[in-house]
Design an enzyme around this catalytic site. Structure first.
Site, PDB file in Angstrom:
ATOM      1  N   SER A  76       0.883  -1.161  -0.111  1.00 64.41           N
ATOM      2  CA  SER A  76       0.101   0.014   0.214  1.00 64.41           C
ATOM      3  C   SER A  76       0.816   1.360  -0.112  1.00 64.41           C
ATOM      4  CB  SER A  76      -0.823  -0.129   1.235  1.00 64.41           C
ATOM      5  OG  SER A  76      -1.872   0.815   1.180  1.00 64.41           O
ATOM      6  N   ASP A  77       0.357   2.309  -0.501  1.00 62.51           N
ATOM      7  CA  ASP A  77       1.066   3.487  -0.291  1.00 62.51           C
ATOM      8  C   ASP A  77      -0.107   4.737  -0.296  1.00 62.51           C
ATOM      9  OD1 ASP A  77       3.774   4.621  -0.903  1.00 62.51           O
ATOM     10  OD2 ASP A  77       2.331   5.981  -2.114  1.00 62.51           O
ATOM     11  N   THR A  78       0.472   5.644   0.600  1.00 59.87           N
ATOM     12  CA  THR A  78      -0.546   6.929   0.852  1.00 59.87           C
ATOM     13  C   THR A  78       0.022   7.973   0.539  1.00 59.87           C
ATOM     14  OG1 THR A  78      -1.953   5.580   2.519  1.00 59.87           O
ATOM     15  CG2 THR A  78      -2.159   7.868   2.409  1.00 59.87           C
TER      16      THR A  78
END
Length: 194
Positions: A76-78
Site C-alpha cells: 500500500s501507499d498513501t
C-alpha cells in the site's frame, strides 16, 4: 469470517505501519509482516492516484519472488494530494510545520493505493478521500508536532490523533482510507479472492 474464507492462505502485509496492521487484526485476518526497503521514487509525469498505484506496485514487485502459492501479498501507499503536489512523509520538523500550514483552512485529498497479489494474479485499486481542515494557528501546529511527532505520516498528520479532533471540519469518503487503508475495499477483494 475472513479467517474462515481464507483458510489455507497467509496474508503477507508489506507494511511497518501500525495502523495498517491494526486494520488487518480487526478484520480477523491471519497475516504476517514482511518488509523490504524500497526507494519510493516515481516518474515526475505521474499525478495523484497514478503515484500511489505506481508505488504500491513497486513495493509488490520487490517482494513477489518471496511469495509461495498459499500467500497473498498486500502492499500500500498513501499520499496527500494538495494543489497539484504530492505530500508524502515530511523530511523534518520544519517541513512538517510547512505542510500542515499549507493544509490549514483548505481541502486536500488523501489517496491510498493497494496492490493485492498472489502467484497467479495481481490487482491494484485506489481510494480518494477529501479532507477539509479548519484554519490552524502556528501555536496549534507547533503543539501537535511537539506532542505527536507525526513524521512517519503522509501529509504530516494522523487523523486519529489530536489534530483530527480539532482541525478536521469535513471528510468526504472513507475515514479508514485517511488512517492508511481503504479497509472496505481490501475486505471485499480478499473475500472475492477466496
Amino acid at each position: 469470517m475472513l479467517k474462515e474464507k481464507l483458510k489455507g492462505y497467509t496474508i503477507v502485509l508489506a507494511s511497518g505501519s501500525p495502523r495498517r496492521q491494526q486494520f488487518l487484526r480487526e478484520l480477523d485476518a491471519n497475516f504476517e509482516v514482511r518488509l523490504k526497503e524500497v526507494e519510493e521514487i516515481y516518474p515526475d509525469s505521474l499525478k495523484g492516484a497514478e503515484i500511489t498505484d505506481y508505488l504500491a506496485e513497486l513495493k509488490a514487485s520487490a517482494l513477489e519472488e518471496t511469495l509461495s502459492d498459499d500467500e497473498i501479498l498486500i502492499t500500500s501507499d498513501t499520499i496527500v494530494w494538495h494543489e497539484g503536489i504530492a505530500l508524502g512523509k515530511p523530511k523534518d520538523k520544519e517541513d512538517a510545520f510547512n505542510i500542515i500550514k499549507s493544509l490549514s483552512g483548505k481541502t486536500h485529498e488523501v489517496i491510498t493505493s493497494v496492490c493485492i497479489k498472489n502467484t497467479r494474479k495481481s490487482e491494484t485499486f485506489n481510494e480518494t478521500t477529501k479532507v477539509t481542515f479548519n484554519p490552524l494557528t502556528d501555536e496549534e501546529i507547533a503543539y501537535y508536532l511537539e506532542e505527536y511527532k507525526p513524521y512517519d505520516k503522509a501529509g504530516s498528520y494522523g487523523i486519529q490523533e489530536w489534530i483530527g479532533l480539532i482541525a478536521i471540519a469535513k471528510i468526504e469518503g472513507s475515514y479508514a482510507n485517511v488512517v492508511g487503508m481503504p479497509v472496505d475495499k481490501v475486505y471485499q477483494y480478499l473475500m472475492k479472492l477466496a
